[in-house]
Design a protein around this motif. Structure first.
Motif, PDB file in Angstrom:
ATOM      1  N   GLU A 147     -11.927   2.626 -17.211  1.00  0.00           N
ATOM      2  CA  GLU A 147     -12.336   2.866 -15.824  1.00  0.00           C
ATOM      3  C   GLU A 147     -13.286   1.787 -15.318  1.00  0.00           C
ATOM      4  OE1 GLU A 147     -13.831   6.749 -14.743  1.00  0.00           O
ATOM      5  OE2 GLU A 147     -12.540   7.676 -16.249  1.00  0.00           O
ATOM      6  N   LEU A 148     -13.992   1.137 -16.221  1.00  0.00           N
ATOM      7  CA  LEU A 148     -14.959   0.117 -15.818  1.00  0.00           C
ATOM      8  C   LEU A 148     -14.297  -1.179 -15.394  1.00  0.00           C
ATOM      9  CD1 LEU A 148     -17.677   0.680 -18.563  1.00  0.00           C
ATOM     10  CD2 LEU A 148     -17.751   1.421 -16.173  1.00  0.00           C
ATOM     11  N   GLY A 149     -13.033  -1.363 -15.752  1.00  0.00           N
ATOM     12  CA  GLY A 149     -12.316  -2.576 -15.366  1.00  0.00           C
ATOM     13  C   GLY A 149     -13.007  -3.827 -15.873  1.00  0.00           C
ATOM     14  N   ASP A 150     -13.242  -4.775 -14.961  1.00  0.00           N
ATOM     15  CA  ASP A 150     -13.878  -6.045 -15.317  1.00  0.00           C
ATOM     16  C   ASP A 150     -15.299  -5.864 -15.835  1.00  0.00           C
ATOM     17  OD1 ASP A 150     -11.574  -7.316 -14.495  1.00  0.00           O
ATOM     18  OD2 ASP A 150     -12.357  -7.818 -12.509  1.00  0.00           O
ATOM     19  N   GLU A 151     -15.948  -4.784 -15.435  1.00  0.00           N
ATOM     20  CA  GLU A 151     -17.323  -4.505 -15.862  1.00  0.00           C
ATOM     21  C   GLU A 151     -17.397  -4.099 -17.336  1.00  0.00           C
ATOM     22  OE1 GLU A 151     -20.531  -4.181 -13.982  1.00  0.00           O
ATOM     23  OE2 GLU A 151     -19.408  -5.709 -12.922  1.00  0.00           O
ATOM     24  N   SER A 152     -16.261  -3.765 -17.947  1.00  0.00           N
ATOM     25  CA  SER A 152     -16.286  -3.281 -19.331  1.00  0.00           C
ATOM     26  C   SER A 152     -16.816  -4.331 -20.302  1.00  0.00           C
ATOM     27  CB  SER A 152     -14.894  -2.804 -19.766  1.00  0.00           C
ATOM     28  OG  SER A 152     -14.002  -3.886 -19.816  1.00  0.00           O
ATOM     29  N   ASP A 153     -16.677  -5.606 -19.955  1.00  0.00           N
ATOM     30  CA  ASP A 153     -17.201  -6.668 -20.817  1.00  0.00           C
ATOM     31  C   ASP A 153     -18.715  -6.617 -20.932  1.00  0.00           C
ATOM     32  OD1 ASP A 153     -14.633  -7.556 -21.186  1.00  0.00           O
ATOM     33  OD2 ASP A 153     -14.797  -9.220 -19.764  1.00  0.00           O
ATOM     34  N   ARG A 154     -19.385  -6.126 -19.892  1.00  0.00           N
ATOM     35  CA  ARG A 154     -20.845  -6.050 -19.883  1.00  0.00           C
ATOM     36  C   ARG A 154     -21.353  -4.696 -20.369  1.00  0.00           C
ATOM     37  NH1 ARG A 154     -19.826  -7.423 -14.765  1.00  0.00           N
ATOM     38  NH2 ARG A 154     -19.541  -9.591 -14.374  1.00  0.00           N
ATOM     39  N   SER A 155     -20.446  -3.794 -20.621  1.00  0.00           N
ATOM     40  CA  SER A 155     -20.814  -2.430 -20.968  1.00  0.00           C
ATOM     41  C   SER A 155     -21.359  -2.313 -22.391  1.00  0.00           C
ATOM     42  CB  SER A 155     -19.590  -1.520 -20.833  1.00  0.00           C
ATOM     43  OG  SER A 155     -19.884  -0.220 -21.275  1.00  0.00           O
ATOM     44  N   GLN A 156     -22.368  -1.474 -22.528  1.00  0.00           N
ATOM     45  CA  GLN A 156     -22.929  -1.131 -23.836  1.00  0.00           C
ATOM     46  C   GLN A 156     -22.509   0.283 -24.239  1.00  0.00           C
ATOM     47  OE1 GLN A 156     -24.647  -3.026 -25.914  1.00  0.00           O
ATOM     48  NE2 GLN A 156     -24.631  -4.780 -24.574  1.00  0.00           N
ATOM     49  N   LEU A 157     -21.518   0.843 -23.548  1.00  0.00           N
ATOM     50  CA  LEU A 157     -21.099   2.220 -23.769  1.00  0.00           C
ATOM     51  C   LEU A 157     -20.726   2.493 -25.222  1.00  0.00           C
ATOM     52  CD1 LEU A 157     -20.375   5.021 -22.578  1.00  0.00           C
ATOM     53  CD2 LEU A 157     -18.087   4.099 -22.099  1.00  0.00           C
ATOM     54  N   VAL A 158     -19.820   1.737 -25.772  1.00  0.00           N
ATOM     55  CA  VAL A 158     -19.358   1.997 -27.140  1.00  0.00           C
ATOM     56  C   VAL A 158     -20.448   1.695 -28.170  1.00  0.00           C
ATOM     57  CG1 VAL A 158     -17.621   1.405 -28.884  1.00  0.00           C
ATOM     58  CG2 VAL A 158     -16.930   1.777 -26.503  1.00  0.00           C
ATOM     59  N   PRO A 159     -21.145   0.561 -28.088  1.00  0.00           N
ATOM     60  CA  PRO A 159     -22.228   0.342 -29.052  1.00  0.00           C
ATOM     61  C   PRO A 159     -23.309   1.429 -29.002  1.00  0.00           C
ATOM     62  CG  PRO A 159     -21.704  -1.709 -27.946  1.00  0.00           C
ATOM     63  CD  PRO A 159     -20.939  -0.619 -27.244  1.00  0.00           C
ATOM     64  N   LEU A 160     -23.637   1.892 -27.808  1.00  0.00           N
ATOM     65  CA  LEU A 160     -24.642   2.956 -27.705  1.00  0.00           C
ATOM     66  C   LEU A 160     -24.108   4.272 -28.260  1.00  0.00           C
ATOM     67  CD1 LEU A 160     -26.279   2.144 -24.261  1.00  0.00           C
ATOM     68  CD2 LEU A 160     -27.438   2.208 -26.487  1.00  0.00           C
ATOM     69  N   ALA A 161     -22.850   4.576 -28.014  1.00  0.00           N
ATOM     70  CA  ALA A 161     -22.254   5.795 -28.573  1.00  0.00           C
ATOM     71  C   ALA A 161     -22.257   5.737 -30.097  1.00  0.00           C
ATOM     72  CB  ALA A 161     -20.835   5.992 -28.043  1.00  0.00           C
ATOM     73  N   ALA A 162     -21.988   4.561 -30.643  1.00  0.00           N
ATOM     74  CA  ALA A 162     -22.029   4.398 -32.099  1.00  0.00           C
ATOM     75  C   ALA A 162     -23.452   4.562 -32.624  1.00  0.00           C
ATOM     76  CB  ALA A 162     -21.460   3.032 -32.494  1.00  0.00           C
ATOM     77  N   THR A 163     -24.425   4.099 -31.867  1.00  0.00           N
ATOM     78  CA  THR A 163     -25.823   4.278 -32.248  1.00  0.00           C
ATOM     79  C   THR A 163     -26.193   5.760 -32.214  1.00  0.00           C
ATOM     80  OG1 THR A 163     -26.448   2.077 -31.472  1.00  0.00           O
ATOM     81  CG2 THR A 163     -28.216   3.713 -31.612  1.00  0.00           C
ATOM     82  N   VAL A 164     -25.731   6.457 -31.203  1.00  0.00           N
ATOM     83  CA  VAL A 164     -25.961   7.902 -31.108  1.00  0.00           C
ATOM     84  C   VAL A 164     -25.385   8.588 -32.343  1.00  0.00           C
ATOM     85  CG1 VAL A 164     -25.222   9.989 -29.867  1.00  0.00           C
ATOM     86  CG2 VAL A 164     -26.100   8.012 -28.587  1.00  0.00           C
ATOM     87  N   TRP A 165     -24.145   8.276 -32.660  1.00  0.00           N
ATOM     88  CA  TRP A 165     -23.454   8.885 -33.799  1.00  0.00           C
ATOM     89  C   TRP A 165     -24.183   8.607 -35.116  1.00  0.00           C
ATOM     90  CZ3 TRP A 165     -20.451   5.889 -37.440  1.00  0.00           C
ATOM     91  CH2 TRP A 165     -19.774   6.669 -38.380  1.00  0.00           C
ATOM     92  N   GLU A 166     -24.520   7.346 -35.360  1.00  0.00           N
ATOM     93  CA  GLU A 166     -25.177   7.004 -36.616  1.00  0.00           C
ATOM     94  C   GLU A 166     -26.583   7.611 -36.689  1.00  0.00           C
ATOM     95  OE1 GLU A 166     -26.469   3.250 -39.451  1.00  0.00           O
ATOM     96  OE2 GLU A 166     -25.290   2.823 -37.660  1.00  0.00           O
ATOM     97  N   SER A 167     -27.312   7.603 -35.596  1.00  0.00           N
ATOM     98  CA  SER A 167     -28.662   8.178 -35.578  1.00  0.00           C
ATOM     99  C   SER A 167     -28.623   9.676 -35.857  1.00  0.00           C
ATOM    100  CB  SER A 167     -29.326   7.931 -34.217  1.00  0.00           C
ATOM    101  OG  SER A 167     -29.486   6.552 -33.969  1.00  0.00           O
ATOM    102  N   MET A 168     -27.700  10.353 -35.223  1.00  0.00           N
ATOM    103  CA  MET A 168     -27.592  11.799 -35.420  1.00  0.00           C
ATOM    104  C   MET A 168     -27.092  12.123 -36.827  1.00  0.00           C
ATOM    105  SD  MET A 168     -26.387  13.024 -31.628  1.00  0.00           S
ATOM    106  CE  MET A 168     -27.083  14.684 -31.597  1.00  0.00           C
ATOM    107  N   THR A 169     -26.248  11.261 -37.371  1.00  0.00           N
ATOM    108  CA  THR A 169     -25.786  11.441 -38.749  1.00  0.00           C
ATOM    109  C   THR A 169     -26.957  11.308 -39.713  1.00  0.00           C
ATOM    110  OG1 THR A 169     -23.572  10.624 -38.201  1.00  0.00           O
ATOM    111  CG2 THR A 169     -24.210  10.561 -40.528  1.00  0.00           C
ATOM    112  N   GLN A 170     -27.810  10.316 -39.490  1.00  0.00           N
ATOM    113  CA  GLN A 170     -28.981  10.136 -40.356  1.00  0.00           C
ATOM    114  C   GLN A 170     -29.894  11.352 -40.317  1.00  0.00           C
ATOM    115  OE1 GLN A 170     -31.346   6.598 -40.084  1.00  0.00           O
ATOM    116  NE2 GLN A 170     -29.572   5.239 -40.208  1.00  0.00           N
ATOM    117  N   VAL A 171     -30.145  11.876 -39.135  1.00  0.00           N
ATOM    118  CA  VAL A 171     -31.043  13.019 -39.006  1.00  0.00           C
ATOM    119  C   VAL A 171     -30.440  14.268 -39.653  1.00  0.00           C
ATOM    120  CG1 VAL A 171     -32.057  14.620 -37.328  1.00  0.00           C
ATOM    121  CG2 VAL A 171     -32.316  12.167 -37.021  1.00  0.00           C
ATOM    122  N   SER A 172     -29.131  14.442 -39.519  1.00  0.00           N
ATOM    123  CA  SER A 172     -28.501  15.633 -40.102  1.00  0.00           C
ATOM    124  C   SER A 172     -28.413  15.526 -41.617  1.00  0.00           C
ATOM    125  CB  SER A 172     -27.107  15.854 -39.510  1.00  0.00           C
ATOM    126  OG  SER A 172     -26.183  14.924 -40.047  1.00  0.00           O
ATOM    127  N   GLY A 173     -28.383  14.299 -42.141  1.00  0.00           N
ATOM    128  CA  GLY A 173     -28.296  14.095 -43.584  1.00  0.00           C
ATOM    129  C   GLY A 173     -26.898  14.287 -44.137  1.00  0.00           C
TER     130      GLY A 173
END
Length: 162
Positions: free
Chosen positions: A48-74
């Motif tokens: 949906e972001l089209g040309d803006e997707s190159d500047r997007s941090q959406l996926v890296p931030l989602a991966a950070t969310v996932w890994e951070s929450m995984t660490q906390v849950s153990g």
């Protein structure tokens, strides 16, 4: 789930930013294998972001969310089912729609209440901070994608915060 502390989020982000290209591919493959419904959700919105997707941090931030929450849950996070993603997305869209016709004062009050009462406030705040990094001086001029990405990341956080 326990609230993810800011220190863990920053540590995960810094580690991920330092990965080599092959390590990023391996990491993302693991993320998408463990959370395919979230991956599909992110891919659809990245398009949906089209040309803006190159500047997007959406996926890296989602991966950070996932890994951070995984660490906390153990442990490995429960695989998010497509229906969970759909319900979380619908709830967040509905929350935004309730803000459309309110005064600026009421809007600020509602957003503040939502944000301060949010279980994963440090995660959401970190995501918004990264998304707004280039627009701190003039937030009103931030690209429209920042608001959309914030909503999508809140949906991802909501899915994992079970």
């Amino acid at each position: 789930m326990k609230t993810v502390p800011r220190e863990i989020i920053e540590s995960v982000w810094e580690r991920q930013c330092g990965l080599e290209e092959s390590e990023v591919r391996d990491f993302m493959r693991r993320f998408l294998d463990e959370q395919p419904a979230v991956g599909i959700y992110l891919a659809a919105h990245s398009e949906e972001l089209g040309d803006e997707s190159d500047r997007s941090q959406l996926v890296p931030l989602a991966a950070t969310v996932w890994e951070s929450m995984t660490q906390v849950s153990g442990r490995r996070l429960k695989m998010v089912q497509p229906g969970v993603v759909e319900r979380a997305d619908a709830a967040n869209i509905q929350m935004l729609e309730t803000l459309e016709d309110v005064s600026e004062f009421e809007w600020r009050e509602r957003v503040l209440n939502m944000f301060t009462g949010y279980n994963q406030q440090p995660l959401l705040a970190f995501c918004i901070q990264v998304l707004m990094a280039d627009d701190e001086e003039t937030p009103e001029l931030a690209p429209e994608r920042v608001g959309m990405e914030s909503l999508w990341l809140k949906t991802v956080i909501d899915c994992f915060d079970q």
